[in-house]
Motif scaffolding. Sequence first.
Motif, PDB file in Angstrom:
ATOM      1  N   GLU A  52       0.870  -0.905  -0.345  1.00 38.68           N
ATOM      2  CA  GLU A  52      -0.290   0.064  -0.696  1.00 38.68           C
ATOM      3  C   GLU A  52       0.920   1.559  -0.231  1.00 38.68           C
ATOM      4  O   GLU A  52       0.113   2.665  -0.243  1.00 38.68           O
ATOM      5  N   LYS A  53       1.978   1.228   0.408  1.00 38.95           N
ATOM      6  CA  LYS A  53       3.106   2.630   0.507  1.00 38.95           C
ATOM      7  C   LYS A  53       4.215   2.781  -0.051  1.00 38.95           C
ATOM      8  O   LYS A  53       5.012   3.931  -0.114  1.00 38.95           O
ATOM      9  N   LYS A  57       4.710   0.518  -6.790  1.00 39.89           N
ATOM     10  CA  LYS A  57       6.429  -0.361  -6.891  1.00 39.89           C
ATOM     11  C   LYS A  57       6.698  -1.513  -6.442  1.00 39.89           C
ATOM     12  O   LYS A  57       7.737  -2.550  -7.434  1.00 39.89           O
ATOM     13  N   LEU A  58       5.891  -1.979  -5.682  1.00 39.77           N
ATOM     14  CA  LEU A  58       6.278  -2.994  -4.554  1.00 39.77           C
ATOM     15  C   LEU A  58       4.886  -4.538  -4.899  1.00 39.77           C
ATOM     16  O   LEU A  58       4.787  -2.906  -3.163  1.00 39.77           O
ATOM     17  N   THR A  59       4.883  -4.834  -5.133  1.00 44.43           N
ATOM     18  CA  THR A  59       3.937  -5.687  -4.074  1.00 44.43           C
ATOM     19  C   THR A  59       3.988  -6.917  -4.123  1.00 44.43           C
ATOM     20  O   THR A  59       4.494  -7.932  -4.511  1.00 44.43           O
ATOM     21  N   ILE A  60       3.852  -7.502  -2.635  1.00 43.75           N
ATOM     22  CA  ILE A  60       3.708  -8.315  -2.304  1.00 43.75           C
ATOM     23  C   ILE A  60       2.559  -9.453  -1.324  1.00 43.75           C
ATOM     24  O   ILE A  60       1.674  -9.148  -1.305  1.00 43.75           O
ATOM     25  N   VAL A  61       2.752 -10.415  -2.369  1.00 43.90           N
ATOM     26  CA  VAL A  61       1.515 -11.373  -1.846  1.00 43.90           C
ATOM     27  C   VAL A  61       1.842 -12.770  -1.355  1.00 43.90           C
ATOM     28  O   VAL A  61       2.609 -13.417  -1.441  1.00 43.90           O
ATOM     29  N   ASN A 243      17.382  -6.120  -5.449  1.00 43.56           N
ATOM     30  CA  ASN A 243      18.169  -5.161  -6.019  1.00 43.56           C
ATOM     31  C   ASN A 243      17.428  -4.874  -7.404  1.00 43.56           C
ATOM     32  O   ASN A 243      18.256  -3.587  -8.190  1.00 43.56           O
ATOM     33  N   LYS A 244      16.580  -5.525  -7.428  1.00 42.05           N
ATOM     34  CA  LYS A 244      15.471  -4.916  -8.705  1.00 42.05           C
ATOM     35  C   LYS A 244      15.208  -3.489  -8.226  1.00 42.05           C
ATOM     36  O   LYS A 244      14.000  -2.493  -8.707  1.00 42.05           O
ATOM     37  N   LEU A 245      14.511  -2.991  -6.984  1.00 45.74           N
ATOM     38  CA  LEU A 245      14.071  -1.976  -6.317  1.00 45.74           C
ATOM     39  C   LEU A 245      14.765  -0.414  -6.230  1.00 45.74           C
ATOM     40  O   LEU A 245      16.066  -1.137  -6.808  1.00 45.74           O
ATOM     41  N   ASP A 246      13.934   0.017  -6.603  1.00 49.57           N
ATOM     42  CA  ASP A 246      15.411   1.356  -6.338  1.00 49.57           C
ATOM     43  C   ASP A 246      15.352   1.872  -4.375  1.00 49.57           C
ATOM     44  O   ASP A 246      14.889   0.612  -3.825  1.00 49.57           O
ATOM     45  N   ASP A 248      14.511   4.494  -2.815  1.00 48.87           N
ATOM     46  CA  ASP A 248      13.225   4.298  -1.554  1.00 48.87           C
ATOM     47  C   ASP A 248      12.412   3.374  -1.547  1.00 48.87           C
ATOM     48  O   ASP A 248      11.788   3.362  -0.442  1.00 48.87           O
ATOM     49  N   THR A 249      12.028   2.419  -2.513  1.00 48.22           N
ATOM     50  CA  THR A 249      11.542   1.510  -1.941  1.00 48.22           C
ATOM     51  C   THR A 249      11.850   0.029  -1.170  1.00 48.22           C
ATOM     52  O   THR A 249      11.605  -0.192  -0.036  1.00 48.22           O
TER      53      THR A 249
END
Length: 324
Positions: A52-53, A57-61, A243-246, A248-249
């Motif tokens: 949600e935050k 950029k990232l969804t975790i299921v 490492n694919k995340l920026d 901030d994420t």
Amino acid sequence: MKLIKNIFLAIVALLLTFNFANAGEKWDMALAYGAGNFHSANATEFAKNVSEKSDGKLTIVTHPGGSLFKGGEIFRAVRTGQAPIGERFMSALGKEDPLLEIDSQPFLATSYGQAMRLYKASKPEIVKGLDSKGLVFLYAVPWPAQGLYSKKEINSIADLKGLKFRAYNSATIRIAELTGMAPTKIEAAEISQAFSTGAVESMITSPTTGKNKKIWENGVGYFYDIAAWFPKNMVIVNKEAWNKLDSDTQKLVMKEAALAERKGWNLSKKGNVQDKKALADAGMKVGKVNSSLKKHFEEVGATMAKEWADRAGSRGKTVLSAYK
């Protein structure tokens, strides 16, 4: 008309490319325990908060109950990238790194305060070891204090001899060997069946596990509150996925991980009280072992601590010195 059509198709292609590039990452999170378990519930809230935050950029299921990978498969699945993120019982991984089983050395830490001190002392080495295996450590949460379950009353060392004992890591196998019990390796998901079929008659695990499994329905009538250790579950991420995340994420994930860790420790403390009461309310006899058995278990713990320190080498000695 053909020119207009080509321009239109080019615009659609650009839009699709833009949307794909900005769709963000999706992580499937492998969880070994059922959705109602406090570890899984805590991980689900962590995943929800990150999703949600992160502004897409990232969804975790989350996939609880071993529905994505079973408990024994999760570490390898995350390490090889089959699952980007997962939770695993740390001390089951002693063969990967002895430091991961420090929290299951009997009677080394017998209170939440001691367990936290041991965690802080061991965390730098644990993080370093996981990093060398291509993994990023997020957080760890302990189970309530481990107690001894048995189908029959245990009043003496002789009562332990030959008792069919559920083992789930090298530490519990070694306890069985040193006390004369007969170990059988059983994952958490198989506990009820193992007791109901007579494959095991005893185990050392948390009051939470016993309550969740309704262990009294399988003929287990005794819980001895020996507070042997506070083993932890850890949440890890595949480094390539990380490492694919920026940046901030990544910072957001680490911030939410710290919050999940704090909440998880509080949930564990609450369960340590409530779940023992649930066992008693279900008709089980909940109490302490007598002084001779307590001394015997402490001697076993001292032997195992020395063996572990020899196995863990200089890293283990450094951690133990920092803890003590």
